[in-house]
Design an enzyme around this catalytic site. Structure first.
Site, mmCIF file in Angstrom:
data_model
loop_
_atom_site.group_PDB
_atom_site.id
_atom_site.type_symbol
_atom_site.label_atom_id
_atom_site.label_comp_id
_atom_site.label_asym_id
_atom_site.label_seq_id
_atom_site.Cartn_x
_atom_site.Cartn_y
_atom_site.Cartn_z
ATOM 1 N N ARG A 41 18.810 -49.127 -40.718
ATOM 2 C CA ARG A 41 18.953 -49.301 -39.270
ATOM 3 C C ARG A 41 20.099 -50.255 -39.000
ATOM 4 O O ARG A 41 20.171 -51.331 -39.599
ATOM 5 C CB ARG A 41 17.655 -49.928 -38.749
ATOM 6 C CG ARG A 41 17.110 -49.297 -37.514
ATOM 7 C CD ARG A 41 15.753 -49.842 -37.172
ATOM 8 N NE ARG A 41 15.683 -51.271 -36.923
ATOM 9 C CZ ARG A 41 14.976 -51.826 -35.951
ATOM 10 N NH1 ARG A 41 14.286 -51.074 -35.122
ATOM 11 N NH2 ARG A 41 14.925 -53.125 -35.807
ATOM 12 N N ASP A 62 10.863 -58.207 -40.977
ATOM 13 C CA ASP A 62 11.607 -57.113 -41.611
ATOM 14 C C ASP A 62 10.917 -56.751 -42.931
ATOM 15 O O ASP A 62 10.923 -57.532 -43.891
ATOM 16 C CB ASP A 62 13.049 -57.563 -41.852
ATOM 17 C CG ASP A 62 13.924 -56.417 -42.336
ATOM 18 O OD1 ASP A 62 14.939 -56.147 -41.705
ATOM 19 O OD2 ASP A 62 13.554 -55.780 -43.364
ATOM 20 N N ASP A 97 13.114 -56.751 -46.153
ATOM 21 C CA ASP A 97 13.456 -58.114 -46.579
ATOM 22 C C ASP A 97 12.238 -58.839 -47.140
ATOM 23 O O ASP A 97 12.336 -59.536 -48.161
ATOM 24 C CB ASP A 97 14.016 -58.915 -45.395
ATOM 25 C CG ASP A 97 15.462 -58.541 -45.077
ATOM 26 O OD1 ASP A 97 16.119 -57.926 -45.946
ATOM 27 O OD2 ASP A 97 15.926 -58.867 -43.971
ATOM 28 N N THR A 146 22.603 -51.789 -33.046
ATOM 29 C CA THR A 146 22.213 -50.655 -32.201
ATOM 30 C C THR A 146 20.809 -50.127 -32.510
ATOM 31 O O THR A 146 20.263 -49.338 -31.730
ATOM 32 C CB THR A 146 23.185 -49.475 -32.410
ATOM 33 O OG1 THR A 146 23.054 -49.043 -33.777
ATOM 34 C CG2 THR A 146 24.617 -49.878 -32.151
HETATM 35 C C1 PRP Z 1 13.057 -50.445 -41.367
HETATM 36 C C2 PRP Z 1 11.766 -49.722 -41.652
HETATM 37 C C3 PRP Z 1 11.998 -48.373 -41.028
HETATM 38 C C4 PRP Z 1 12.853 -48.712 -39.831
HETATM 39 C C5 PRP Z 1 11.992 -48.714 -38.604
HETATM 40 O O1 PRP Z 1 14.012 -50.111 -42.310
HETATM 41 O O2 PRP Z 1 11.434 -49.646 -43.005
HETATM 42 O O3 PRP Z 1 12.666 -47.465 -41.866
HETATM 43 O O4 PRP Z 1 13.391 -50.022 -40.056
HETATM 44 O O5 PRP Z 1 12.739 -48.907 -37.463
HETATM 45 P P1 PRP Z 1 12.956 -47.752 -36.374
HETATM 46 O O6 PRP Z 1 11.628 -47.130 -36.136
HETATM 47 O O7 PRP Z 1 13.474 -48.493 -35.185
HETATM 48 O O8 PRP Z 1 13.952 -46.787 -36.918
HETATM 49 P P2 PRP Z 1 15.500 -50.726 -42.345
HETATM 50 O O9 PRP Z 1 16.443 -49.786 -41.713
HETATM 51 O O10 PRP Z 1 15.483 -52.132 -41.812
HETATM 52 O O11 PRP Z 1 15.848 -50.706 -43.874
HETATM 53 P P3 PRP Z 1 15.122 -51.421 -45.117
HETATM 54 O O12 PRP Z 1 13.895 -50.624 -45.431
HETATM 55 O O13 PRP Z 1 16.142 -51.340 -46.182
HETATM 56 O O14 PRP Z 1 14.822 -52.850 -44.737
HETATM 57 N N1 URA Z 2 11.981 -52.728 -39.261
HETATM 58 C C1 URA Z 2 11.114 -53.635 -39.750
HETATM 59 O O1 URA Z 2 11.038 -53.829 -40.972
HETATM 60 N N2 URA Z 2 10.365 -54.331 -38.892
HETATM 61 C C2 URA Z 2 10.398 -54.144 -37.577
HETATM 62 O O2 URA Z 2 9.648 -54.805 -36.834
HETATM 63 C C3 URA Z 2 11.302 -53.186 -37.075
HETATM 64 C C4 URA Z 2 12.077 -52.486 -37.934
#
Ligand code: PRP
Ligand code: URA
Length: 207
Positions: free
Chosen positions: A102, A197, A200, A106
């Site tokens: 993500r 997150d 993370d 944005t």
């Molecule tokens: C997080 C999570 C989802 C997404 C959710 O991943 O694991 O995939 O955000 O957000 P959304 O519903 O608004 O799309 P992220 O893109 O942060 O990547 P990561 O798993 O590497 O932390």
């Molecule tokens: N991705 C996450 O990991 N946590 C949130 O709350 C939103 C997006």
């Protein structure tokens, strides 16, 4: 349809994830555990196949999950511990991968990598712990459909009310099994109260 778990053990475990003192190691293990329970809930009505096995008293026809018809697809990174957990229960399931990130500004997700096996006659269990805006899940579902997926079941841990509703509206044919749904998103599109997150927290990169 979507089904929020009513299991008290699931609630307990989700609250371990919310706790900021939970270490990344415990965070991953807890995601694994919740994923196994949610997968059991989702597969409870999944058709079984009769199989003849040899038992200590001879052959016996038993009902087994046709694991060869399942494809597990985590959305990386945070979906990885869900895959690990479910593979401990169903070690012979096939797996595919979607890696998405993500955009911090944005909140739009972007696909960086995919490796999806043949989906003909398969049920996909799509694995992502978080449904915030729902954008990543929608992109993942669209991608799997473009690869021929006919039946997709989404397994998630924490969602926002609006994110889950958006996904349901876009894809009413996709069943969502989710551990818990929180009321809102904040100005950065993070789930509130949420758990921060997930990627993370799971991989110790939140400093
Ligand atoms: C997080 C999570 C989802 C997404 C959710 O991943 O694991 O995939 O955000 O957000 P959304 O519903 O608004 O799309 P992220 O893109 O942060 O990547 P990561 O798993 O590497 O932390
Ligand atoms: N991705 C996450 O990991 N946590 C949130 O709350 C939103 C997006």
């Amino acid at each position: 349809m979507y089904k929020e778990s009513t299991n008290v053990v699931v609630k307990h475990l989700v609250n371990r994830l919310r706790d900021i003192t939970t270490t990344s190691n415990e965070f991953r293990l807890t995601i694994e555990e919740i994923a196994r329970i949610i997968a059991s809930e989702a597969l409870n009505n999944y058709p079984t196949a009769t199989k003849e096995i040899e038992t200590w008293q001879g052959s016996l026809d038993v009902e087994m999950i046709d694991v060869q018809k399942l494809v597990l697809v985590p959305i990386l990174r945070a979906g990885e511990p869900m895959l690990t957990g479910i593979l401990r229960t169903l070690p012979y399931a096939r797996s595919g991968f979607l890696a998405m990130k993500r955009d911090e500004q944005t909140a739009q997700s972007k696909l960086f990598y995919e490796n999806i096996p043949n989906l003909e006659d398969k049920t996909v269990l799509l694995l992502d712990p978080m449904v915030a805006t729902g954008g990543s899940l929608i992109d993942g579902i669209e991608y799997l459909k473009s690869k021929g997926a006919k039946k997709i079941v989404s397994l998630n841990i924490l969602g926002s009310q609006e994110g889950v509703a958006v996904v349901q509206k876009a894809f009413p044919d996709v069943d969502i099994f989710i551990a818990q749904i929180d009321p809102t998103l904040d100005e950065n599109k993070y789930i509130r109260p949420g758990l921060g997150d997930a990627g993370d927290r799971a991989f110790n990169t939140n400093d």
